[in-house]
Design an enzyme around this catalytic site. Structure first.
Site, PDB file in Angstrom:
ATOM      1  N   HIS A  13       0.707  -1.023  -0.099  1.00 42.28           N
ATOM      2  CA  HIS A  13      -0.164   0.007  -0.116  1.00 42.28           C
ATOM      3  C   HIS A  13       0.980   1.390  -0.060  1.00 42.28           C
ATOM      4  CE1 HIS A  13      -2.856  -2.325   2.333  1.00 42.28           C
ATOM      5  NE2 HIS A  13      -3.080  -3.026   0.996  1.00 42.28           N
ATOM      6  N   LEU A  14       1.352   1.503  -1.348  1.00 44.86           N
ATOM      7  CA  LEU A  14       2.458   2.721  -1.543  1.00 44.86           C
ATOM      8  C   LEU A  14       1.216   3.821  -1.656  1.00 44.86           C
ATOM      9  CD1 LEU A  14       5.784   3.371  -1.371  1.00 44.86           C
ATOM     10  CD2 LEU A  14       5.093   3.579  -3.889  1.00 44.86           C
TER      11      LEU A  14
END
Length: 535
Positions: free
Chosen positions: A472-473
């Site tokens: 989850h950048l």
């Protein structure tokens, strides 16, 4: 007298993942001409399923997808394993794909909304950053995104807020009721809820009944790397809708340059084909929706949108910890979807002034591969191995906990000065330190872990508190009201270029602890509505 300018399209969208294709579809329906560019190739679902079937390692969701020297994914292949380099103290590696439809081919489909306090973190708790928009600004777009994707959820969990604030106010019910829980999920939830925890359903873009031409989930239990029957929403489905609405898709088009013109506008998009040939397209507006990793890379290569020097900075991910144990009684995980629920008791509260929020997620994935590897490492073989795989798989409990990272300009993606891909383009380097605020959240999460093991009279396998990559950048092209410390404004419009919009989870300025894809989808639809009226 005004000069007439001919454009190749009203809008060019860079990236064909869920966010880009949602925006492209909405714009085409509004009557705009749209070209969508994708670096990777087109895949059919049966091809991915066959690749997965023939792959020995069933635990790596990237493996069944293309890995090309000119369009590398983030890991899991001959070329891609050299693409993304960590230079900091923590080895963060997002699960990115370069393929028509993008990374949601293999997501877990969790579709949580952010809380109002997540979006006003600094105002509420004195840490991190605020969004320049509020929950009320995005709530209608959350609803539309859920309807476009087909989200199933439990409205009662939202309305009651058991165990503190776990889910925000909704203007309408979920498009579909929640999927029924597996026997494993039900047993775990009942035991934990009976002990004072609050295990709730996880909303997800997976059909609990036929919806939008997709069948109901049949519990195949390999959502990652691919839903074989298409019950789970994925970006390729939205691409098909975009094309049906009139969007022109060009795959195997590696965008490497955004051209600047008069008035700070982006005047053209240049891309390379696998043979190295270069092509150029013009549009009134450009949307870059190329993942939170590739979007800053393109902006840095183009030297655009970076007057604040924040492009690539403030990188956040859902770094966390995990727990593994064997329950005393058989629970039998592995039937139904891989993700069904979790504990959100640490999602919000005044403790966030001192340490990270946290979200415990229960895995319902088939554990046989992990179980067998552990037993083989212990020297168990032959008939004993077969018996133990069956016994231990029935009792395997896996919990992963996402923690909240704060934005820090020192955590950044930069262009490599020495590493190049097959087209001569620089590869990305990342420096990332999760930070003391996140690390301070580990101890209370592990207190829960000890209680979980006790409740199931469990045999502990792993609870070492070591930080792990949970993907989850976010934050890499951060949103803000001040052009001096952010890349885009509250409308996802570049502060520097009035016709450039960034549609990516990279704009998120406060990570929270929930999966960010639904929020990215809501922002994509919000941008499309703005452009539909402005273009």
């Amino acid at each position: 007298m005004a000069t007439h300018v001919d454009y190749d399209a009203d809008v060019i969208v860079v990236g064909s993942g869920m966010l880009g294709s949602l925006a492209a579809t909405a714009l085409a329906v509004a009557g705009k001409s749209v070209i969508m560019l994708e670096a990777g190739p087109r895949m059919q679902r049966w091809q991915v399923v066959e690749n997965f079937r023939n792959t020995a390692d069933k635990t790596n969701p990237n493996l069944p997808y293309p890995d090309l020297p000119w369009a590398m994914k983030s890991y899991g292949g001959k070329y891609s394993d050299t693409y993304w380099r960590n230079t900091g103290p923590f080895p963060f590696r997002p699960g990115m794909l370069k393929v028509v439809g993008g990374t949601t081919w293999h997501w877990g489909a969790a579709t949580w909304r952010y809380l109002p306090s997540d979006m006003k973190l600094h105002s509420t708790y004195g840490v991190g950053r605020d969004w320049p928009i509020s929950y009320e600004d995005i709530e209608p777009w959350y609803q539309l995104a859920e309807e476009a994707m087909g989200v199933a959820g439990n409205d009662a969990d939202d309305q009651t807020g058991k165990g503190g604030t776990q889910a925000p106010r909704r203007s309408k019910p979920y498009p579909m009721p929640a999927l029924g829980w597996s026997d494993f999920t039900r047993k775990v939830a009942d035991r934990l809820n009976g002990a004072g925890f609050h295990f709730i359903d996880e909303p997800n873009a997976r059909n609990s009944r036929p919806y939008d031409g997709r069948p109901a989930c049949r519990g195949n239990n390999n959502c990652m790397p691919v839903c074989p029957i298409g019950a789970m929403f994925s970006g390729d489905m939205q691409v098909a809708k975009a094309e049906a609405a009139g969007v022109k898709l060009i795959s195997e088009a590696v965008v490497h340059k955004l051209e600047k013109g008069a008035g700070g506008k982006i005047t053209a998009v240049r891309y390379l084909r696998p043979d190295g040939s270069e092509h150029r397209l013009t549009a009134k507006y450009v949307i870059v929706a190329a993942h939170a990793m590739e979007t800053p890379k393109l902006l840095l290569m183009s030297d655009v949108a970076n007057s604040s020097d924040q492009v690539g900075r403030n990188v956040m991910g859902h770094t966390g910890v995990s727990l593994l144990f064997l329950s005393k009684e058989p629970l039998w995980p592995g039937r139904g979807p891989q993700q069904q629920g979790g504990i959100m008791d640490w999602r919000d509260g005044d403790f966030r002034r001192r340490h990270s929020a946290g979200k415990h997620s229960l895995s319902n994935a088939v554990p046989n591969h992990e179980v067998a590897a552990r037993l083989l490492a212990q020297g168990v073989i032959g008939s004993a191995l077969n018996r133990r795989i069956r016994e231990d798989s029935a009792r395997w409990v896996s919990v992963s906990t996402m923690l909240e990272q704060l934005p820090d300009p020192a955590n950044r993606i930069v262009l490599s000065s020495s590493r190049r891909d097959a087209l001569g383009l620089p590869m990305p380097d990342l420096y990332n330190d999760p930070g003391d605020y996140l690390r301070a959240g580990v101890a209370p999460m592990r207190q829960d872990y000890r209680r979980f093991v006790e409740l199931f009279d469990g045999e502990l396998i792993k609870d070492d508190g070591e930080l792990e990559n949970h993907d989850h950048l976010m934050g890499s092209v951060i949103m803000g009201a001040d052009p001096r410390d952010s890349v885009v404004d509250g409308d996802c419009r570049s502060h520097d270029h009035p016709n450039l919009f960034l549609v990516t989870t990279g704009v998120i300025p406060a990570a929270g602890v929930v999966n960010p894809t639904l929020t990215g989808a809501a922002l994509a639809l919000r941008v499309a509505d703005l452009l539909g009226r402005e273009a």
